[in-house]
Design a protein around this motif. Structure first.
Motif, PDB file in Angstrom:
ATOM      1  N   GLU A   1      -2.646 -17.528  11.661  1.00  0.00           N
ATOM      2  CA  GLU A   1      -2.225 -18.852  12.108  1.00  0.00           C
ATOM      3  C   GLU A   1      -3.392 -19.841  12.141  1.00  0.00           C
ATOM      4  N   GLU A   2      -4.622 -19.332  12.182  1.00  0.00           N
ATOM      5  CA  GLU A   2      -5.810 -20.183  12.233  1.00  0.00           C
ATOM      6  C   GLU A   2      -6.525 -20.265  10.889  1.00  0.00           C
TER       7      GLU A   2
ATOM      8  N   SER B   1       1.252 -22.340   7.393  1.00  0.00           N
ATOM      9  CA  SER B   1       2.250 -22.044   8.428  1.00  0.00           C
ATOM     10  C   SER B   1       3.549 -21.549   7.810  1.00  0.00           C
TER      11      SER B   1
ATOM     12  N   SER C   1      -2.497 -26.424   2.381  1.00  0.00           N
ATOM     13  CA  SER C   1      -2.531 -27.283   3.558  1.00  0.00           C
ATOM     14  C   SER C   1      -2.188 -26.458   4.797  1.00  0.00           C
ATOM     15  N   GLU C   2      -2.410 -27.048   5.954  1.00  0.00           N
ATOM     16  CA  GLU C   2      -2.042 -26.378   7.201  1.00  0.00           C
ATOM     17  C   GLU C   2      -0.551 -26.073   7.227  1.00  0.00           C
ATOM     18  N   GLU C   3       0.249 -27.010   6.705  1.00  0.00           N
ATOM     19  CA  GLU C   3       1.696 -26.800   6.657  1.00  0.00           C
ATOM     20  C   GLU C   3       2.057 -25.674   5.699  1.00  0.00           C
TER      21      GLU C   3
ATOM     22  N   THR D   1      -7.698 -21.223   7.108  1.00  0.00           N
ATOM     23  CA  THR D   1      -7.830 -22.456   6.332  1.00  0.00           C
ATOM     24  C   THR D   1      -7.810 -22.196   4.832  1.00  0.00           C
TER      25      THR D   1
END
Length: 374
Positions: free
Chosen positions: A135-136, A85, A80-82, A138
């Motif tokens: 950071e970008e 990160s 996931s994005e989280e 996927t």
């Protein structure tokens, strides 16, 4: 496979599919020993009651022989994005010089596609994402393991370390390969999903990528040193805080009945990165909260206990099959039948250490608890 073995497998599988109530009928359809005995005239005086008792006994024996892990291994999902990160924040070391940090993110600068973490005085692990700016990203494309050394044949740890990268260069591209004797890192890349890169003619599936940007050293070149200073002077074991942060991120579960340690499965923590694959950290203590060192960084791929399901046919690398369903962690090792589901695992050592099968050096552990299919 012998006819008797095939008949036993078919009978067992049919009972599992039909349930206990169908056991007697299945026995008749497949031609059990009772039927053969009647044809030979040796059991002609057997009563209906004794036959029922015999069938019940056979049914009980079949149920006792039922195998675990016959349902497909649960599927995973992409990060996931989280998750991304959190991983980018945790992999916060900078083993390359500033000129190679060509990507400016909101949090910090990066070497393209990569983030890094020192795990010993000589080794580091990394994540290779699908976008130049982590950071970008996927998707995660590769996990990476690096060993300090020189650009010489003597210093190259083993064949999976296909790529040498200098720690100091005028830019990221300039860091690939080098002159004989240059200081830097020998890197292994393990593809964690189906990906396509310019150095491959076609997409590759999850595997040890022996074709990752090869930088062959000069044949016969000598020299190996690791005591040189890195740009960030960050080489060290993981701190307790580092360990705890990684354990929190690697929070997925894929096994049933095998949580034999306080946190779950002994010595391991897991993170799904696609429907078919997860990555894992293997520590030096069963209770990972008490671990001092990371000893393996690896990947698991969903599949059955068959040779055909060994990822990319790399049976010397994916040495260990583990069932997803078992009564204990120990009981999950290996399989007894090709119908069983689990994952095929590759373990890449992140430091030299000792295991019951002997001394293990940094690299793919080709002796890790082999579970041959035959």
């Amino acid at each position: 496979m012998s006819p008797d073995r095939l008949r036993t497998m078919n009978r067992r599988r049919a009972i599992q599919l039909l349930g206990a109530s169908g056991a007697v009928a299945v026995a008749g359809c497949l031609g059990g020993e009772e039927e053969a005995a009647d044809e030979n005239g040796t059991e002609g005086d057997e009563t209906d009651e004794s036959r029922d008792e015999s069938a019940d006994s056979d049914e009980a024996q079949e149920e006792e022989a039922d195998l675990a892990s016959l349902e497909p291994t649960p599927e995973g999902e992409s990060l996931s994005e989280e998750d991304i990160s959190a991983l980018v924040a945790a992999f916060d070391d900078q083993p390359m010089n500033e000129d190679q940090h060509e990507v400016e993110g909101e949090e910090r600068s990066y070497t393209p596609r990569h983030v890094w973490k020192w795990v010993s005085d000589e080794t580091l692990i990394g994540l290779h994402f699908d976008e130049p700016n982590p950071e970008e990203a996927t998707e995660l494309d590769y996990i990476t393991i690096g060993q300090k050394g020189l650009f010489t044949e003597e210093s190259q740890p083993s064949e999976e370390f296909t790529h040498f990268h200098q720690h100091t260069a005028d830019g990221w591209e300039a860091g690939h390969g080098g002159d004989t004797g240059d200081e830097g890192y020998w890197l292994t890349h393990i593809a964690v999903r189906e990906i396509e890169y310019p150095f491959h003619d076609e997409p590759i599936e999850p595997q040890i990528d022996y074709g990752f940007m090869p930088t062959p050293p000069e044949e016969g070149s000598e020299g190996h040193e690791t005591d040189w200073e890195t740009p960030d002077s960050g080489e060290s074991d993981l701190t307790d805080a580092d360990r705890d942060e990684l354990i929190d991120i690697f929070d997925d579960r894929w096994t049933t009945g095998q949580d034999d340690a306080p946190h779950g499965t002994p010595a391991h923590v897991w993170k799904w990165v696609s429907e078919e694959t997860f990555v894992f950290l293997h520590w030096d203590e069963p209770a990972v909260e008490e671990a001092e060192n990371l000893i393996y960084f690896g990947m698991g791929v969903r599949g059955q206990f068959t040779t055909d399901d060994i990822p990319a046919g790399q049976d010397e690398e994916f040495t260990h099959f583990h069932k997803h369903e078992a009564d204990s962690w120990e009981a999950g090792h290996g399989g007894q039948d090709p119908e069983q589901w689990g994952t095929w695992l590759v373990h890449h050592a992140t430091r030299d250490h000792e295991m019951p099968w002997g001394e293990v050096e940094v690299g793919v552990d080709r002796e890790f608890m082999p579970t041959p299919t035959e």
